[in-house]
Design an enzyme around this catalytic site. Structure first.
Site, mmCIF file in Angstrom:
data_model
loop_
_atom_site.group_PDB
_atom_site.id
_atom_site.type_symbol
_atom_site.label_atom_id
_atom_site.label_comp_id
_atom_site.label_asym_id
_atom_site.label_seq_id
_atom_site.Cartn_x
_atom_site.Cartn_y
_atom_site.Cartn_z
ATOM 1 N N ALA A 13 0.748 -1.430 0.176
ATOM 2 C CA ALA A 13 -0.130 0.041 -0.022
ATOM 3 C C ALA A 13 0.726 1.462 0.045
ATOM 4 C CB ALA A 13 -0.965 0.009 1.264
ATOM 5 N N THR A 37 7.123 -3.182 2.674
ATOM 6 C CA THR A 37 8.311 -3.952 3.060
ATOM 7 C C THR A 37 9.333 -3.369 3.748
ATOM 8 O OG1 THR A 37 9.356 -3.272 0.910
ATOM 9 C CG2 THR A 37 8.012 -5.213 0.924
ATOM 10 N N ASP A 59 6.490 -8.541 4.694
ATOM 11 C CA ASP A 59 7.239 -9.242 3.614
ATOM 12 C C ASP A 59 6.288 -10.408 3.273
ATOM 13 O OD1 ASP A 59 8.485 -10.749 1.717
ATOM 14 O OD2 ASP A 59 10.633 -10.741 2.686
ATOM 15 N N VAL A 60 5.393 -10.440 2.203
ATOM 16 C CA VAL A 60 4.552 -11.270 2.069
ATOM 17 C C VAL A 60 5.048 -12.718 1.518
ATOM 18 C CG1 VAL A 60 2.761 -9.822 1.501
ATOM 19 C CG2 VAL A 60 4.043 -10.393 -0.333
ATOM 20 N N SER A 138 -3.737 -9.062 -13.184
ATOM 21 C CA SER A 138 -2.991 -8.244 -14.434
ATOM 22 C C SER A 138 -3.621 -8.793 -15.687
ATOM 23 C CB SER A 138 -1.383 -8.702 -14.262
ATOM 24 O OG SER A 138 -0.681 -8.066 -15.497
ATOM 25 N N TYR A 151 5.551 -14.103 -13.957
ATOM 26 C CA TYR A 151 4.480 -13.152 -13.564
ATOM 27 C C TYR A 151 3.233 -13.642 -14.058
ATOM 28 C CZ TYR A 151 2.257 -8.668 -12.759
ATOM 29 O OH TYR A 151 1.665 -7.349 -12.402
ATOM 30 N N ALA A 154 1.934 -16.765 -12.174
ATOM 31 C CA ALA A 154 1.628 -16.461 -10.939
ATOM 32 C C ALA A 154 0.136 -15.842 -10.729
ATOM 33 C CB ALA A 154 2.671 -15.561 -10.172
#
Length: 244
Positions: A13, A37, A59-60, A138, A151, A154
């Protein structure tokens, strides 16, 4: 902050789309739990929310960090019933040249984290018999993009996870949806050269790049009670770049 009736977690965010989402939800009266982060990023979130939420370091990609985060937020917030999984990274390379770290780091941050963060929210939502889970995907998940096989994989996995979770949770009044942005004005797109930008805009019927606010407006709707009959969907927001 604990007096707020509805709270939302927004990962990633501190800038870009996540920042726009956090500010929009806060302006709509939702208590925002934003993540970054770094300590500097978390402080920036707290400052921008101006009493309407708070920033935390997360940190996800790390399970221990996720566990510590959920322990920390209990002191400041009631159970979050809205979750926006937005944090993500890119590590672009052609498939032939991509190394294991480039592949795995993107999968850990952009996909595995969705499972880890979401499951920490589910008990509270199920107990409340209400919840909103919104995953930021995305356009690349649908179109593909050379140099972004990690990417794209994922984000496609995120959408499949969202549909399955929607089936599991629909009877509990918990919706799960994905938003697939096209090219949005962010730090990354600002680095494009004039020729690259011109070529990109030629592919977009709307004739412009998207703004973070375009995504935030849809998040705000999907997070509301008015969107209770929309679940398991991936909604494209790309100015017509992809219409599938």
């Amino acid at each position: 902050m604990s007096g707020m009736n509805t709270n939302a977690i927004v990962t990633g965010a501190s800038r870009g789309i996540g920042r726009s989402i956090a500010l929009r939800l806060a302006n709509d009266g939702i208590g925002v739990i934003g993540t970054a982060t770094s300590l500097e990023g978390a402080k920036g979130i707290t400052d921008e929310l101006d009493g309407k939420g708070k920033g935390y370091v997360l940190d996800v990609s790390q399970v221990d960090s996720i566990s510590s985060f959920f322990t920390s937020i209990k002191a400041d917030f009631e159970t979050p019933l809205i979750l926006v999984n937005n944090a993500g990274i890119t590590r672009d390379n052609l498939a032939l040249r991509m190394n294991d770290d480039q592949w795995q780091s993107v999968l850990d941050t952009n996909l595995n984290s969705i499972y880890q963060v979401t499951r920490n929210c589910l008990r509270g939502m199920i107990r409340a018999r209400w919840g909103r889970i919104i995953n930021i995907s995305s356009v690349v998940s649908r179109m593909g993009n050379a140099g972004q096989s990690n990417y794209a994989a994922a984000k496609a996995g995120m959408e499949g996870y969202s549909r399955s979770l929607a089936l599991e949770l629909g009877s509990r009044n918990i919706t799960v949806n994905s938003i697939a942005p096209g090219f949005i004005e962010t730090d990354m797109t600002s680095d494009l050269g004039e020729d690259q930008t011109t070529a990109l805009l030629a592919r977009i019927p709307a004739g412009r790049l998207g703004k973070g606010e375009d995504i935030a407006a849809l998040v705000a709707f999907l997070a509301s009670s008015q969107a209770g009959y929309i679940t398991g969907e991936t909604i494209n927001v790309n100015g017509g770049l992809y219409m599938g």
